[in-house]
Design an enzyme around this catalytic site. Structure first.
Site, PDB file in Angstrom:
ATOM      1  N   GLY A   1       0.808  -1.214   0.000  1.00 47.06           N
ATOM      2  CA  GLY A   1       0.000   0.000   0.000  1.00 47.06           C
ATOM      3  C   GLY A   1       0.839   1.260   0.000  1.00 47.06           C
ATOM      4  O   GLY A   1       0.496   2.257  -0.655  1.00 47.06           O
ATOM      5  N   ASP A   2       1.966   1.232   0.717  1.00 46.11           N
ATOM      6  CA  ASP A   2       2.856   2.394   0.755  1.00 46.11           C
ATOM      7  C   ASP A   2       3.446   2.677  -0.626  1.00 46.11           C
ATOM      8  O   ASP A   2       3.604   3.835  -1.023  1.00 46.11           O
ATOM      9  CB  ASP A   2       3.986   2.159   1.762  1.00 46.11           C
ATOM     10  CG  ASP A   2       3.466   1.866   3.155  1.00 46.11           C
ATOM     11  OD1 ASP A   2       2.373   2.346   3.492  1.00 46.11           O
ATOM     12  OD2 ASP A   2       4.155   1.147   3.907  1.00 46.11           O
TER      13      ASP A   2
END
Length: 313
Positions: free
Chosen positions: A247-248
């Site tokens: 997600g980052d």
């Protein structure tokens, strides 16, 4: 420049074991130690891809000393505000046999009001050179509810768009404060909005003033939701690996494009999904595989159909 703020950084500790068995003693080679927290992971990925980055966060205690040293060695430009409370630790145990990762995250210690004020001052000083502000990660228990709105409002007053990746009530505070992009996962969206349908939940954030919601669906890929369309991106075949930091990497992709003035939802969705997938191929968060262009070529992007369930990422 991409300016990132990590309100609750962590010293990430990762060990690989042959097989993780509850209640048993395990042996492992020396683990990996690195400066972490979602915003610092975003900064690492963007920096590695050639973007100009400044990471703002805090550091305290022995773990904070280690975090500062490792971040300094990484080459990521940063400003760390000294705090009294120790920087939290995040422990990842990777089961080599199953390919699963078990994570234990300390909650963190809330900085004092003067320490938060110093962090805000660092952000204010850096905003004139920023094209986008990214606020990413959890808030420590007891953090002031005004923190996110104040950071977002300050950036908006400076004409800088804001991308936020957080959870709980903070997600709604970010929407109400005028964040341009939010990137929850499905569980975080339900927790924050109480709405089980992913599109309806994302649209409820759009109604609060958000331009774009990038919604991680785990094995089902990612959605880009705006006021007028819902697009779904997924790989054409399953991808095995470590999802920590995926997600980052997606947030980093969005930030890089925003810094270049690109706002097209499909372009952002394609790059965010490809970088998320490329992160799955790497052993540690904050890295993506050099094969991400090939992964981007493999993406299937179409209007979202909730009756279709694939298992790509």
């Amino acid at each position: 420049m991409i300016l990132t703020v990590t309100p609750n950084p962590a010293l990430d500790l990762t060990w690989h074991v042959d097989r993780l068995t509850l209640g048993e003693t395990h042996r492992a080679d020396a683990g990996a130690v690195r400066a972490g927290g979602k915003g610092l992971n975003v900064a690492r990925v963007a920096h590695a891809q050639g973007a100009s980055v400044l990471a703002v966060s805090t550091a305290g205690g022995r773990s904070g000393v280690e975090l500062a040293a490792e971040l300094g060695a990484s080459g990521v430009r940063h400003r760390l505000v000294p705090v009294v409370g120790p920087t939290r630790q995040s422990i990842a145990l990777v089961d080599e046999a199953l390919g699963d990762t078990t994570i234990v995250n300390e909650r963190g210690v809330n900085p004092s009001d003067p320490e938060w004020a110093t962090l805000l001052g660092e952000v204010v000083d850096a905003l004139p050179g920023a094209q986008v502000l990214v606020i990413s990660g959890s808030l420590p228990p007891g953090a002031p509810e005004t923190l996110l709105p104040l950071l977002i409002g300050t950036a908006r007053d400076a004409g800088v768009p804001v991308i936020v990746d957080t959870s709980g009530p903070a997600l709604l505070h970010a929407a109400d404060a005028g964040a341009s992009v939010l990137k929850p996962n499905a569980a975080e969206l339900i927790e924050a909005t109480g709405i089980t349908d992913p599109v309806d939940g994302a649209r409820s954030l759009i109604e609060r003033g958000v331009d774009l919601v990038l919604l991680s669906l785990g094995a089902d890929g990612m959605l880009a939701v705006t006021a007028s369309e819902v697009l779904h991106a997924r790989l054409d075949a399953p991808l095995a690996g470590n999802p920590t930091g995926a997600g980052d990497a997606g947030v980093a992709a969005c930030a890089v494009l925003y810094a270049d003035g690109i706002r097209d939802p499909e372009t952002i969705l394609r790059r965010a999904t490809a970088w998320s997938a490329a992160a799955v191929l790497m052993p540690l968060a904050g890295e993506i595989s050099d094969d991400w262009p090939a992964l981007e070529q493999r993406l299937v992007v179409a209007p979202y159909d909730p009756t279709v369930r694939e298992d790509p990422l």
